[in-house]
Design an enzyme around this catalytic site. Sequence first.
Site, PDB file in Angstrom:
ATOM      1  CB  SER A  89     -47.752 -10.211 -30.848  1.00  0.00           C
ATOM      2  OG  SER A  89     -47.948 -11.578 -30.597  1.00  0.00           O
ATOM      3  CE  LYS A  96     -45.108 -12.285 -29.196  1.00  0.00           C
ATOM      4  NZ  LYS A  96     -45.335 -13.135 -30.384  1.00  0.00           N
ATOM      5  CE1 TYR A 107     -45.255 -13.446 -24.459  1.00  0.00           C
ATOM      6  CE2 TYR A 107     -47.203 -14.839 -24.391  1.00  0.00           C
ATOM      7  CZ  TYR A 107     -46.249 -14.151 -25.110  1.00  0.00           C
ATOM      8  OH  TYR A 107     -46.292 -14.158 -26.483  1.00  0.00           O
ATOM      9  CE1 TYR A 156     -47.498 -12.373 -34.497  1.00  0.00           C
ATOM     10  CE2 TYR A 156     -49.364 -11.676 -35.817  1.00  0.00           C
ATOM     11  CZ  TYR A 156     -48.753 -11.811 -34.600  1.00  0.00           C
ATOM     12  OH  TYR A 156     -49.394 -11.380 -33.472  1.00  0.00           O
ATOM     13  CB  VAL A 202     -53.804 -12.381 -32.419  1.00  0.00           C
ATOM     14  CG1 VAL A 202     -52.690 -13.084 -33.166  1.00  0.00           C
ATOM     15  CG2 VAL A 202     -53.679 -12.558 -30.922  1.00  0.00           C
TER      16      VAL A 202
END
Length: 309
Positions: A65, A68, A193, A245, A263
């Site tokens: 992540s 992102k 992705y 998160y 993660v």
Amino acid sequence: MICYKQEHLIKMVEEAKVLTKKGKVAKYIPALGEADPSTLAVAIYTGEQDCMYAGNIDEVFTLQSISKVLTLALALMDRGSDYVFQRVGMEPTGDPFNSISKLETSIPSKPLNPMINAGALAVTDMLVGNTLKDKLERVLNFIRKLTGNKNISYNPVVAQSEFETADLNRSLCYFMRQHGIIESNIEQLIDLYTKHCAIEMNCNDLAKLGYVIGNEGRGPNANENIIPLEVARIVKTFMVTCGMYNASGEFAINVGIPSKSGVSGGILGSVPHGVGIGIYGPALDDKGNSIGGLRLLELLSKQYNLSIF
């Protein structure tokens, strides 16, 4: 300028490493489940030639992540903020990063922010390029420029593992395509992705990346603007409000460093005005953040007074 000391970093890693016994690696992505949960490493970059570091610094890990943050910056550079935020919101969410519930209840039906999976998938759909290969190469070249490492690539084993277990992300994509948020072929979008999530590096690379974001988009050469100032500002804001998160609020109080976790156990930290932090500790807490990495950032923040608040 703050004087970071190697002996401080070593002691902090030793203290935080005790907590790794309480965490678990991300086994829901099979390739990530092979990581050693006792690993913990940190690098700090201030724009000098080398990083200061401690722990298992040679370990290479995938961004997950953390990517992102980078695809958001690239999409903003490609499309502009008006285009991006017509399709993705700016608000934090208390839900898990892979939740679909807010898509069903929000009007208009768009992801609340770019740091949750739905938002990151929508942002990935915005990246400019004629083919999937073109888009991936643009992301890779952007990251290579940010880190100064021309050899950075993605891990095909991890990417394939994620692609094969991405049914929830496919569900998010189909829902968003039904509501006009995304336009791409779903399988091609999931392919892109999972590959940008599987881009891999070590803590040194991650710290150098964080340095550019913290340094208002400028690299170590002050004359080189890699990311526009406004884009760097937007990205840092999302890191503060949504980067950890559904633990972002507590993290802001206890640590106060703009950060983004993944993660795999990586954490990117960007202290305003040019301090980059790269952490890797694959043992995760129940919210998907590196349990040792969180403690390490808390110790760093208090030792060197790094909180922005």
